[in-house]
Design a protein around this motif. Structure first.
Motif, mmCIF file in Angstrom:
data_model
loop_
_atom_site.group_PDB
_atom_site.id
_atom_site.type_symbol
_atom_site.label_atom_id
_atom_site.label_comp_id
_atom_site.label_asym_id
_atom_site.label_seq_id
_atom_site.Cartn_x
_atom_site.Cartn_y
_atom_site.Cartn_z
ATOM 1 N N TYR B 135 30.462 123.434 -7.741
ATOM 2 C CA TYR B 135 29.878 122.348 -6.946
ATOM 3 C C TYR B 135 29.378 121.225 -7.842
ATOM 4 C CZ TYR B 135 29.428 125.593 -2.926
ATOM 5 O OH TYR B 135 29.644 126.471 -1.907
ATOM 6 N N GLU B 136 29.641 120.005 -7.446
ATOM 7 C CA GLU B 136 28.939 118.862 -8.025
ATOM 8 C C GLU B 136 27.819 118.521 -7.026
ATOM 9 O OE1 GLU B 136 31.315 115.338 -8.179
ATOM 10 O OE2 GLU B 136 29.566 114.068 -8.561
ATOM 11 N N VAL B 137 26.592 118.858 -7.413
ATOM 12 C CA VAL B 137 25.489 118.700 -6.464
ATOM 13 C C VAL B 137 25.161 117.214 -6.308
ATOM 14 C CG1 VAL B 137 23.078 119.265 -6.005
ATOM 15 C CG2 VAL B 137 24.602 120.983 -6.980
ATOM 16 N N LEU B 138 25.030 116.770 -5.079
ATOM 17 C CA LEU B 138 24.742 115.361 -4.777
ATOM 18 C C LEU B 138 23.296 115.235 -4.283
ATOM 19 C CD1 LEU B 138 28.009 114.614 -2.746
ATOM 20 C CD2 LEU B 138 27.580 114.089 -5.165
ATOM 21 N N PRO B 139 22.727 114.057 -4.415
ATOM 22 C CA PRO B 139 21.376 113.859 -3.866
ATOM 23 C C PRO B 139 21.395 114.104 -2.359
ATOM 24 C CG PRO B 139 22.089 111.943 -5.138
ATOM 25 C CD PRO B 139 23.269 112.841 -5.020
ATOM 26 N N ALA B 140 20.320 114.701 -1.871
ATOM 27 C CA ALA B 140 20.244 115.041 -0.448
ATOM 28 C C ALA B 140 19.030 114.367 0.171
ATOM 29 C CB ALA B 140 20.142 116.552 -0.273
ATOM 30 N N VAL B 141 19.075 114.202 1.478
ATOM 31 C CA VAL B 141 17.956 113.585 2.195
ATOM 32 C C VAL B 141 17.724 114.376 3.481
ATOM 33 C CG1 VAL B 141 19.467 111.892 3.340
ATOM 34 C CG2 VAL B 141 17.028 111.394 3.076
ATOM 35 N N PHE B 142 16.455 114.645 3.791
ATOM 36 C CA PHE B 142 16.145 115.495 4.946
ATOM 37 C C PHE B 142 15.332 114.783 6.016
ATOM 38 C CE2 PHE B 142 16.520 118.074 1.095
ATOM 39 C CZ PHE B 142 17.646 118.801 1.446
ATOM 40 N N ASP B 143 14.701 113.694 5.615
ATOM 41 C CA ASP B 143 13.850 112.969 6.560
ATOM 42 C C ASP B 143 14.645 111.789 7.135
ATOM 43 O OD1 ASP B 143 10.891 112.224 7.408
ATOM 44 O OD2 ASP B 143 11.915 110.394 6.779
ATOM 45 N N PRO B 144 14.666 111.638 8.447
ATOM 46 C CA PRO B 144 15.500 110.584 9.026
ATOM 47 C C PRO B 144 15.059 109.177 8.616
ATOM 48 C CG PRO B 144 14.184 111.683 10.732
ATOM 49 C CD PRO B 144 14.032 112.486 9.476
ATOM 50 N N PHE B 145 13.768 108.981 8.389
ATOM 51 C CA PHE B 145 13.312 107.637 7.976
ATOM 52 C C PHE B 145 13.767 107.320 6.560
ATOM 53 C CE2 PHE B 145 10.705 108.780 11.534
ATOM 54 C CZ PHE B 145 10.634 107.601 12.255
ATOM 55 N N GLU B 146 13.694 108.345 5.682
ATOM 56 C CA GLU B 146 14.235 108.136 4.325
ATOM 57 C C GLU B 146 15.738 107.926 4.394
ATOM 58 O OE1 GLU B 146 13.087 111.326 1.683
ATOM 59 O OE2 GLU B 146 11.009 111.184 2.371
ATOM 60 N N ALA B 147 16.390 108.656 5.278
ATOM 61 C CA ALA B 147 17.855 108.561 5.362
ATOM 62 C C ALA B 147 18.302 107.170 5.792
ATOM 63 C CB ALA B 147 18.386 109.611 6.320
ATOM 64 N N MET B 148 17.433 106.436 6.507
ATOM 65 C CA MET B 148 17.815 105.096 6.964
ATOM 66 C C MET B 148 17.605 104.026 5.877
ATOM 67 S SD MET B 148 16.801 104.822 11.000
ATOM 68 C CE MET B 148 15.167 105.535 10.988
ATOM 69 N N GLN B 149 16.967 104.420 4.758
ATOM 70 C CA GLN B 149 16.739 103.455 3.681
ATOM 71 C C GLN B 149 18.062 103.128 2.974
ATOM 72 O OE1 GLN B 149 13.718 102.007 3.153
ATOM 73 N NE2 GLN B 149 13.181 103.169 4.989
ATOM 74 N N PRO B 150 18.174 101.906 2.441
ATOM 75 C CA PRO B 150 19.448 101.509 1.799
ATOM 76 C C PRO B 150 19.825 102.409 0.616
ATOM 77 C CG PRO B 150 17.970 99.623 2.060
ATOM 78 C CD PRO B 150 17.195 100.830 2.482
ATOM 79 N N ALA B 151 18.840 102.923 -0.111
ATOM 80 C CA ALA B 151 19.146 103.706 -1.307
ATOM 81 C C ALA B 151 19.458 105.166 -0.998
ATOM 82 C CB ALA B 151 17.964 103.635 -2.279
ATOM 83 N N ALA B 152 19.347 105.565 0.266
ATOM 84 C CA ALA B 152 19.526 106.983 0.603
ATOM 85 C C ALA B 152 20.981 107.405 0.424
ATOM 86 C CB ALA B 152 19.096 107.220 2.046
ATOM 87 N N PRO B 153 21.204 108.667 0.066
ATOM 88 C CA PRO B 153 22.587 109.155 0.004
ATOM 89 C C PRO B 153 23.239 109.048 1.379
ATOM 90 C CG PRO B 153 20.996 110.963 -0.259
ATOM 91 C CD PRO B 153 20.211 109.695 -0.293
ATOM 92 N N SER B 154 24.496 108.683 1.392
ATOM 93 C CA SER B 154 25.197 108.493 2.665
ATOM 94 C C SER B 154 25.984 109.751 2.999
ATOM 95 C CB SER B 154 26.134 107.296 2.557
ATOM 96 O OG SER B 154 26.865 107.172 3.749
ATOM 97 N N LEU B 155 25.830 110.229 4.238
ATOM 98 C CA LEU B 155 26.525 111.463 4.620
ATOM 99 C C LEU B 155 27.939 111.212 5.118
ATOM 100 C CD1 LEU B 155 23.368 112.379 4.826
ATOM 101 C CD2 LEU B 155 24.414 114.339 5.968
ATOM 102 N N HIS B 156 28.080 110.186 5.962
ATOM 103 C CA HIS B 156 29.390 109.953 6.575
ATOM 104 C C HIS B 156 29.823 108.494 6.446
ATOM 105 C CE1 HIS B 156 29.711 113.962 8.437
ATOM 106 N NE2 HIS B 156 28.404 113.876 8.617
ATOM 107 N N GLY B 157 29.130 107.752 5.580
ATOM 108 C CA GLY B 157 29.533 106.367 5.364
ATOM 109 C C GLY B 157 29.162 105.421 6.484
#
Lengths: 293, 755
Positions: B135-157
């Protein structure tokens, strides 16, 4: 599941001999409510499972006023909970036994197994601690008696050698004028583990507390006695202020962790509340016992 | 047209008849998917990702392949690269295609990365352990507010990790509404991640016959969706797929989804040429099942001094987890629910559904409404307290009227909330208990109320239809074929009652056949409190069609007018001349030796939605020193239209209360905020109420007359769960003055809030 061979000795000496032979590669099976889960989940991978279920004369609860209570290794938690002897002379043990898991599990689980499992949250352990219970261990070099206060070493760990069996638990006769109480603090009323467990025993002479024992579950790597809190109570009447002061000391003795069942600060706070309640209830019971004809 | 409007009293509908499959279930004869065993059957399991977000650089299955007994291994290289929707509801406006059967990317701890089939289930674990994944581990995000930030890792583009564009409900002008308000109330409400925890774990058995026909036994709420999705993704014509689910041990919404495992099971059966069984462990049902969405609701309402709502503004932010599943649908329903319940002239609600690397949230009883009503009903209670109004009075001042539009956009035919509130208040002793002086000790009692209204079917998002076929046997007994699945709710029993009532035969004359796509007419699935309402309507129409044919035949035989005839207890008789009569069996198969007649009634029903209503009251005792809450009693008054079977209907409410109280107090899959691992994916640490934890429950069903559904029945299955958490939170406030805005109401958090 890891493959193992199954042993079924018929006598205690046969069991001890087999255990001496297989030692750490064997696990003892009594009620099985802990071991079977551990085997299925792969937490335990013994090569030998030694059932003591057919060993004659290990399933008993006996009492006499000189030697106290003796509970054989195969006595179930439910038998302890419902035993007229236990209910009469050690009601706090019956009370604590009745909080363990569910009736179905209590019908299988043994009291000795709950002790050997040595879970910090084991429901019967604080009660056994305040009752000064001792474990009678038998091994290849004979037998020894270990007070439960020195029995537990860490989560799941005890002073028992891998070649030793817990044959029975021995409780000294209760002194008159004592009351004891156990409070299990858990989210549910059944099938739950204690977030905090507190047992308190109080002996009164008139209004004065002449003996006190407090044991805490699920707030340290083992069930523990709160010795400073006990000392605080002795030699004076049990008042709400005295209980409060002892609760402060019990809280200071607790070293809980944060896990999915509760946070450390909450557990500490509960030790305080529950110790206070437990002491006052134990004192009430001691007083009402003193009034009995 | 409905029979109950006529003079004939109902004989079967409204009766407490036992379940038609009760004996089979009680004796163990009923076959569930996990019971299916086929000759030469293999067993399969998924290897699951230990990482919340990673790319797979390389996989080596050679060591696992070499293990004795291993028959096939599938990785992302071995499966068709078809992008499909987890929630395969055809033509739903909210469909999101974002998942593959397997992929070189994992997005949550538990995402499937490979599947192994072997001779025996015991070697599967060892085989899975032998698969090497780099596995190449990627940054993950669990909080929806963090996930909406521009710098958050993108799950589905997608933009801001949004599953769908923001869903907006707007009426009037909220700025104006707030300007008209005397007071403004604001709150942030946060809900938990409960799991359906059905008794029967997810399971399927897939088998190809030598001519390439596929049979799939699967625990599903929607056999036809399974067939459609397998056909679409795997390229197998529907005529070659048979999906069977005769009995199931619960679904609660989650089993509408198609997870990865049925596709993989089909592919393993194809590759090995043998039947293959897959069955989730209990832990897998937690980590790779579907939860209710954790939602954050920011709610702001304006109100006048006399308690009239002037404006409501809210944001509904749902954590979808790693894939869309039902996220689009629940966002729509939850946002609509937030806009509704009470009349408010100016409303602006924004619904957001956000991808994170948490486990997948999906459909679960209430579908967005439990979250919305927790927030809305908590704030209504707060407004009442601040204005010094009785909480019931505040609600009455903001009540909808018939003709007003409900959350689905359709008008209310009736508004039964006032009746529910009034009856519930009587049953719990509201007036007296609200006035009761505070308890002296540390244990404080209080009572609270919350309401809900819910729409049966997902109309108008999906214009649903259901089908049924009634076929009369030569002896006058009846085969009833329905596409709807029975999750264990008693749907088959209710369908049989509707058919028996309509046809004028006894219940024991009806044989219900369901859950087999080769046999039954199409049905979209059992969800959205729809089956009694919509499938029941189809059954009623099919039975009426069959009855019409019977009466036409009887009219010829008896030389009577069809309109003069009626069917009772299996006999057709003339009303005007009761001596003219003929048994149904003699009509169908004449004793004269002629071949039996084919009488087949068909029915489809595609109504618009209908609303059901409930007011639920809770009485609690709170230990103000430990934060522990004991629910002393619940009173649930529901208007569900005609009750077809009071026993199964009450059972639905009781079960919903069990899940609702669990939602309020303890049920929550806890996901570690660093690793993304579920910390309590087992029944020891995921707490549900035991029988001993259940309070006294009083269920009363009001039966408003509404002839849209069969005999006037409306939906019921989800309603009881929707207002329960708020009712309990409001009772806690009454008892202690602590205003809870987060679920579950854990003792440690409550203790911090108690003044």
């Amino acid at each position: 599941m890891h493959r193992f061979d199954y042993l079924e000795p018929a006598t205690l000496s046969e069991a001890v001999a087999l255990l001496a032979q297989h030692g750490a590669r064997a696990r003892v099976l009594a009620g099985g409510t802990d071991l079977l889960t551990a085997l299925k989940e792969g937490w335990e991978r013994p090569d030998w499972v030694l059932s003591i279920g057919r060993v004659a004369d290990l399933r008993y609860i006996r009492y006499d006023s000189r030697d106290g209570l003796r509970i054989g290794a195969l006595a179930t938690v439910r038998e302890v909970e419902t035993s007229p002897l236990v209910r009469k002379h050690y009601p706090v043990l019956a009370e604590a036994a009745g909080t363990l898991a569910s009736v179905q599990i209590r019908n299988l689980a043994t009291l000795a197994g709950n002790v050997c499992r040595a879970s910090p949250s084991g429901d019967t352990l604080p009660a056994l601690l305040v009752l000064d219970a001792e474990a009678r261990l038998v091994g290849p070099s004979g037998e020894r008696r270990v007070p439960l206060a020195r029995f537990f070493v860490g989560p799941g760990r005890t002073v028992m050698e891998p070649t030793e069996l817990l044959a029975e638990l021995v409780l000294p006769p209760p002194r008159p004028g004592t009351g004891a109480h156990y409070i299990k603090h858990s989210l549910r009323r059944a099938m739950d583990l204690a977030v905090v467990g507190v047992a308190a025993l109080v002996a009164l002479d008139g209004e004065t507390c002449v003996d006190a024992r407090i044991a805490l579950g699920a707030v340290a790597p083992t069930p523990i006695r709160a010795l400073a809190a006990e000392e605080q109570l002795v030699g004076r009447p049990i008042t709400p202020d005295a209980a409060e002061a002892a609760a402060d000391l019990a809280q200071a003795a607790a070293r809980p962790i944060t896990d999915v069942r509760g946070t450390a600060p909450y557990r500490r706070r509960m030790v305080h509340v529950l110790t206070r309640r437990c002491i006052l209830r134990a004192a009430e019971l001691a007083q009402s016992q003193g009034r009995l004809p | 047209m409905s029979a109950h409007l006529g003079p004939t009293p109902l004989r079967v509908v409204g009766q407490r008849v036992p379940k038609v499959d009760g004996v089979d279930k009680a004796t163990g004869v009923a076959q569930y998917t996990v019971d299916v065993r086929r000759p030469r059957m293999l067993y399969a399991r998924l290897l699951r990702s230990p990482h919340a977000h990673a790319r797979i650089r390389h996989m080596d299955v050679s060591r696992a392949q070499a293990l004795r007994g291993v028959r096939a291994i599938l990785t992302y290289r071995d499966v068709p690269p078809v992008v499909h929707a987890g929630q395969p509801q055809p033509r739903a406006g909210s469909l999101a295609r974002d998942q593959r059967i397997l992929e070189d990317r994992v997005r949550f701890v538990g995402d499937g990365v490979a599947a192994v089939a072997a001779d025996h289930p015991d070697i599967l674990e060892e085989a899975l352990a032998l698969i090497q994944v780099d596995y190449e581990v990627l940054p993950a995000v669990f909080d929806p507010f963090e996930a909406m930030q521009p710098a958050a890792p993108s799950l589905h583009g997608t933009d801001r990790n949004l599953v769908i564009p923001p869903f907006i409900v707007r009426h009037g002008d909220v700025e104006q509404g707030f300007a008209e308000a005397d007071y403004i109330f604001e709150g942030r409400y946060e809900t938990s991640r409960p799991m359906p925890a059905y008794m029967e774990p997810d399971a399927c058995v897939c088998e190809f016959d030598p001519s390439g026909r596929l049979t799939v036994w699967i625990s599903t709420q929607a056999p036809f969706m399974v067939r459609g999705s397998l056909s679409e993704v795997l390229g197998i014509p529907m005529s070659k797929i048979r999906v069977i689910c005769e009995h199931m041990g619960g679904g609660f919404g989650a089993k509408q989804d198609l997870y990865q495992y049925p596709y993989l099971c089909v592919l393993l059966a194809q590759r090995t040429g043998r039947p293959v069984k897959m069955e989730y462990t209990r832990e897998e049902t937690f980590v790779a099942g579907r939860s209710r969405h954790p939602v954050v609701i920011e709610l702001r309402q304006g109100v006048t001094r006399d308690g009239r709502l002037t404006a409501r503004q809210a944001r509904f932010v749902a954590n979808s987890g790693a894939y869309a599943s039902h996220g689009p649908g629940i966002t729509r329903v939850g946002t609509n629910a937030l806009a509704s319940l009470y009349k408010c002239p100016h409303v602006y609600i924004e619904g957001l559904c956000v991808y994170t690397n948490a486990p997948i949230a999906g459909a679960f009883r209430g579908y967005g409404a439990p979250q919305a009503y927790f927030a809305l009903e908590s704030q209504m209670d707060e407004i009442a307290a601040q204005l010094g109004l009785d909480p019931i009075e505040l609600r009455m001042r903001n009540m909808f009227q018939p003709g007003d539009r409900g959350p689905a956009g359709t008008p209310f035919r009736e508004v039964m909330l006032p009746a529910c509130l009034q009856r519930g208040a009587e049953l719990i002793g509201w007036a007296e208990k609200r006035q009761r002086p505070a308890d002296p000790g540390p244990i404080k009692r209080g009572v609270g109320v919350a309401c809900q209204l819910h729409s049966a079917t997902s109309y108008p998002a999906v214009k649903e239809a259901a089908g049924a076929v009634v076929s009369i046997n030569e002896d006058g007994t009846v085969q009833l074929l329905i596409g709807a699945a029975d999750l264990g709710t008693g749907a088959k029993t209710v369908m049989a009652q509707i058919a028996a009532e309509t046809l004028g035969v006894g219940l024991d004359a009806i044989r219900v056949v369901s859950g087999d796509t080769d046999v039954t007419p199409y049905d979209i699935g059992a969800y959205a409190s729809r089956t009694t309402f919509i499938a029941g309507g189809a059954v009623q129409r099919a039975a009426e069609d069959a009855k019409r044919q019977l009466l036409d035949l009887a009219a010829q035989e008896l030389h009577a007018e069809p309109a003069d005839l009626h069917v009772t207890d299996g006999v057709v008789a003339s009303r005007s001349d009761p001596g003219r009569r003929i048994a149904v069996k003699d009509l169908v198969a004449s004793p004269g030796g002629r071949s039996a007649r084919t009488i087949v009634g068909r029915g489809t029903f595609a109504p618009r939605n209908d609303y059901s209503f409930a007011a639920q009251f809770a009485e609690v005792a709170v230990d103000t020193e430990t934060g522990q809450v004991e629910v002393l009693q619940m009173v649930a008054v529901h208007d569900v239209g005609r009750v077809i079977n009071p026993t199964t209907a009450e059972g639905q409410v009781e079960g919903a209360l069990h899940q609702g109280i669990g939602y309020a107090l303890m049920e929550d899959l806890v996901v570690d905020g660093v690793s993304g691992k579920a910390l309590n994916a087992n029944f020891a640490d995921y707490k549900m109420l035991t029988a001993l934890d259940m309070p006294k429950i009083y269920v009363e069903l009001l039966e408003s007359v509404d002839d849209l559904g069969p005999f006037g029945a409306k939906g019921l299955a989800e309603d009881g769960v929707c207002p329960t958490a708020a009712a309990i939170a409001n009772a806690i406030y009454h008892a202690t003055g602590a205003r809870v805005r987060q679920l579950p109401i854990a003792p440690d958090r409550l203790l911090e809030l108690i003044p």
